[in-house]
Design an enzyme around this catalytic site. Structure first.
Site, PDB file in Angstrom:
ATOM      1  N   ARG A   1       0.854  -1.213   0.000  1.00  0.00           N
ATOM      2  CA  ARG A   1       0.000   0.000   0.000  1.00  0.00           C
ATOM      3  C   ARG A   1       0.883   1.254   0.000  1.00  0.00           C
ATOM      4  O   ARG A   1       0.619   2.232  -0.668  1.00  0.00           O
ATOM      5  CB  ARG A   1      -0.904   0.055   1.242  1.00  0.00           C
ATOM      6  CG  ARG A   1      -1.763  -1.169   1.519  1.00  0.00           C
ATOM      7  CD  ARG A   1      -3.053  -1.147   0.719  1.00  0.00           C
ATOM      8  NE  ARG A   1      -2.853  -1.473  -0.664  1.00  0.00           N
ATOM      9  CZ  ARG A   1      -2.587  -2.706  -1.131  1.00  0.00           C
ATOM     10  NH1 ARG A   1      -2.486  -3.734  -0.326  1.00  0.00           N
ATOM     11  NH2 ARG A   1      -2.426  -2.924  -2.413  1.00  0.00           N
TER      12      ARG A   1
ATOM     13  N   HIS B   1      -7.981   6.835  10.870  1.00  0.00           N
ATOM     14  CA  HIS B   1      -7.563   5.434  10.756  1.00  0.00           C
ATOM     15  C   HIS B   1      -6.042   5.283  10.642  1.00  0.00           C
ATOM     16  O   HIS B   1      -5.551   4.240  10.221  1.00  0.00           O
ATOM     17  CB  HIS B   1      -8.243   4.771   9.549  1.00  0.00           C
ATOM     18  CG  HIS B   1      -9.711   4.542   9.745  1.00  0.00           C
ATOM     19  ND1 HIS B   1     -10.560   4.166   8.728  1.00  0.00           N
ATOM     20  CD2 HIS B   1     -10.492   4.649  10.852  1.00  0.00           C
ATOM     21  CE1 HIS B   1     -11.786   4.043   9.209  1.00  0.00           C
ATOM     22  NE2 HIS B   1     -11.784   4.340  10.492  1.00  0.00           N
TER      23      HIS B   1
ATOM     24  N   CYS C   1       5.798   0.121  23.475  1.00  0.00           N
ATOM     25  CA  CYS C   1       5.952   1.356  24.275  1.00  0.00           C
ATOM     26  C   CYS C   1       5.136   2.530  23.743  1.00  0.00           C
ATOM     27  O   CYS C   1       5.083   3.578  24.377  1.00  0.00           O
ATOM     28  CB  CYS C   1       7.427   1.744  24.381  1.00  0.00           C
ATOM     29  SG  CYS C   1       8.092   2.512  22.889  1.00  0.00           S
TER      30      CYS C   1
ATOM     31  N   CYS D   1      12.169  -1.030  17.656  1.00  0.00           N
ATOM     32  CA  CYS D   1      11.602   0.299  17.936  1.00  0.00           C
ATOM     33  C   CYS D   1      12.764   1.245  18.247  1.00  0.00           C
ATOM     34  O   CYS D   1      13.638   0.902  19.050  1.00  0.00           O
ATOM     35  CB  CYS D   1      10.652   0.197  19.133  1.00  0.00           C
ATOM     36  SG  CYS D   1      10.229   1.803  19.845  1.00  0.00           S
TER      37      CYS D   1
ATOM     38  N   ASN E   1     -20.323  11.411  -3.991  1.00  0.00           N
ATOM     39  CA  ASN E   1     -19.894  10.019  -4.158  1.00  0.00           C
ATOM     40  C   ASN E   1     -20.163   9.570  -5.582  1.00  0.00           C
ATOM     41  O   ASN E   1     -21.014  10.132  -6.265  1.00  0.00           O
ATOM     42  CB  ASN E   1     -20.672   9.128  -3.167  1.00  0.00           C
ATOM     43  CG  ASN E   1     -19.931   7.847  -2.806  1.00  0.00           C
ATOM     44  OD1 ASN E   1     -19.025   7.428  -3.516  1.00  0.00           O
ATOM     45  ND2 ASN E   1     -20.320   7.236  -1.707  1.00  0.00           N
TER      46      ASN E   1
END
Ligand code: APR
Length: 225
Positions: free
Chosen positions: A55, A103, A114, A130, A195
């Site tokens: 994506r 989202h 964390c 991380c 739409n």
């Protein structure tokens, strides 16, 4: 006039990013419970990273369209709140300011150990440490099914003072976004849907057509030339 705009996959469909529930939509090709739930990520993190890496690559190839550019101009008008369900950065690349990504965002990474957030690399993998706590607990900063969307208090406050609510390119099937039209109605706002095809939601007015045409046309009515 206070305006709240909610956009969905239809806003970026003409940029080749794909929608979710149309005939050739992403959820017809990828089982959403495997790639867009915390349980799916726990079962197969590599598959989920591959899905979002693809994506992200798609997004990087895409360029903002006329609808994104029109909404970017609108974002600079006082009283406008842009909320999107989209995880792409096309609104930002068009110059939009203050977009609420309810989202999450493909450009961000999140540590589920964390809670640290940072700029996502082009491709993420399960072993990535991380940068804050060094644990291999990184995930895309995407809100999955079963998780609570971001910045809901801010969105609800904007809806409560809205004079106009505009929904662009969303099927209105995923809550809580699907309920925004009702919240706006309760606040006394007018409601407009832009739409490709009417979603069937309770809007005062629906205008049908591709976002690249109908969004700039609507924005031109709102902004003084
Ligand atoms: N212009 C305008 N609207 C369009 C276009 C277009 N070119 N192409 C498609 N549409 C519309 C479709 O008619 C449909 O109503 O976009 C909508 C896309 O609906 P969905 O695929 O359901 O996408 P969305 O509503 O954004 O999904 C909501 O579901 O799985 C998730 O988290 C994901 O944010 C997403 C959420």
């Amino acid at each position: 006039m206070n305006i709240v705009v909610l956009s969905g996959a239809g806003l970026s469909a003409e940029q080749g990013l794909g929608t979710f529930r149309d005939a050739d939509g992403l959820w017809t090709r990828y089982p959403l419970e495997r790639v867009a739930t915390p349980e799916g990520f726990a079962a197969d993190p590599a598959l989920v990273h591959d899905f979002y890496n693809a994506r992200r690559a798609n997004m990087r190839e895409a360029v903002p369209g006329a609808a994104h550019e029109a909404l970017a101009r609108l974002s600079r008008r006082p009283g406008v709140t842009l909320v999107t369900q989209n995880v792409d950065d096309l609104l930002e690349r068009a110059g939009a300011e203050g977009v609420i990504h309810m989202h999450g965002e493909l450009t961000r990474a999140l540590c589920h150990a964390c809670g640290a957030r940072w700029q996502a690399p082009e491709a993420m993998a399960p072993g990535d440490p991380c940068p804050a706590c060094a644990r291999a607990a990184t995930r895309p900063d995407i809100v999955w099914f079963g998780e609570i969307p971001y910045r809901m208090e801010e969105i609800e406050a904007a809806l409560a003072r809205a004079d106009l609510f505009v929904s662009i390119g969303t099927s209105g099937t995923v809550y809580p976004a699907a309920g925004f039209v009702e919240l706006a109605r309760m606040a006394g706002a007018e409601t407009l849907e832009l739409n490709l095809e009417a979603s069937g939601g309770r809007f005062d007015v629906t205008r049908e057509g591709p976002a690249s045409r109908i969004v700039p046309a609507w924005v031109a009515e709102i902004l003084p030339q």
